[in-house]
Design an enzyme around this catalytic site. Sequence first.
Site, PDB file in Angstrom:
ATOM      1  CD  GLU A  37      -3.115  -1.000   2.119  1.00  0.00           C
ATOM      2  OE1 GLU A  37      -4.246  -1.419   1.819  1.00  0.00           O
ATOM      3  OE2 GLU A  37      -2.836  -0.551   3.253  1.00  0.00           O
ATOM      4  CB  CYS A  83       3.212   7.443   3.128  1.00  0.00           C
ATOM      5  SG  CYS A  83       3.693   6.242   4.381  1.00  0.00           S
ATOM      6  CB  CYS A  98       6.610  -5.082   8.665  1.00  0.00           C
ATOM      7  SG  CYS A  98       7.765  -3.990   9.529  1.00  0.00           S
ATOM      8  CB  CYS A 104       5.749  -2.121  15.937  1.00  0.00           C
ATOM      9  SG  CYS A 104       7.491  -1.786  15.540  1.00  0.00           S
ATOM     10  CB  CYS A 128       2.480  -1.068  13.589  1.00  0.00           C
ATOM     11  SG  CYS A 128       2.579  -0.740  11.815  1.00  0.00           S
ATOM     12  CB  CYS A 162       0.433   7.041  11.052  1.00  0.00           C
ATOM     13  SG  CYS A 162       1.992   6.514  11.751  1.00  0.00           S
TER      14      CYS A 162
END
Length: 394
Positions: A115, A128, A135, A139, A142, A371
């Site tokens: 994305e 962004c 990933c 985290c 997230c 975010c």
Amino acid sequence: MSANAPITQDVMTIPRKLPEGPTNIVGMTRPQMREALIASGTPEKQAKMRVGQIWQWIYQWGVRDFAEMTNLSKAFRAELAEKFVIEIPEVVSRQVSSDGTRKYLVRIAGGHEVEVVYIPEEGRGTLCISSQVGCTLTCSFCHTGTQKLVRNLTSAEIIGQVMMARDDLDEWPTPGKRAPDESRLLSNIVLMGMGEPLYNFDNVRDAMKIAMDPEGIQLSRRRITLSTSGVVPEIARTADEIGCLLAISFHATTDETRDKLVPINKRWNIRELLQALADYPRVSNSERITFEYVMLDGVNDTKADAHRLISLIREFNIPAKINLIPFNEWPGAPYKRSSGNRIHAFADIIHEAGFASPIRTPRGEDIMAACGQLKSATERARKSRRQIEAEAGL
């Protein structure tokens, strides 16, 4: 511990199946393109000039067809078309938020998806971009961190996100003319999408060199910000080999809390990270390091946390600004957003200490583009590893 800590995560990534047929010329550095042209038959004495010509057509004017490169001979254009292609990620879907934010789902080699988010603001437009499929990190706040890493993006797939967005914004200048910087709709790049950029350093570096090239997309290095969760051994390289601005996904003021929120902290703890930031070759009052701090109710949002954050930054004498990010909740998230009063009280303490403490306005929440919310549709559909391997050609 840190002296022996690896800088790549202990995961098995699915290798990318190299496409057959003509080579994609997008994402090559100038030396790589020169070598590729020579290998394909271009006389060595002409290669540098040819690179400059092709470079401008692709990156300055957005041309995707060798036949349109009119300052090259027809015979050479035909040779290029036989041996090379100009390909960028395919747009699968495009969503537009009520606040104008655009979220793109793009497909890359192997059928994987990442994305990309474009955020329009007064006087600027920020893209962004992602650096990995999934990933490397986990985290806990997230949404992207709940998606396992599949593989690193190539330099072509990274710079291709920028080219895709410029296509959608229709802002490639007419060949032979340069659009003034102040009219740019896409004026800034942040490496804050899916993935940890410093776990894919070489490809990120090469892509950003293309973005900054004065005969290409022409973005100033100060218009590019790389966000890392704290891959300490690669931080100095970022200044030396990319030269962009730096942001740190910080989020906690004690190792106990940061270990839970940002598990990479178990390898390089807060003090090791802050020392690396203090030593960052480009750090100065004019190029401050941005501390990103997501506000989580009852976790990291007390007045004591604010005072500890100030003390740590002062102890290591780091020119800094602190971006406070109201937590963007996602389905199944284990945290809640701090109250507005708590966020503003935190910001006031930081501001009174002499540091900039802007509170980020959540953007694109209605399309899950804010975010920490990025996660590919492929992963949301929970494809099995076997399906992913099949699509990757394994």
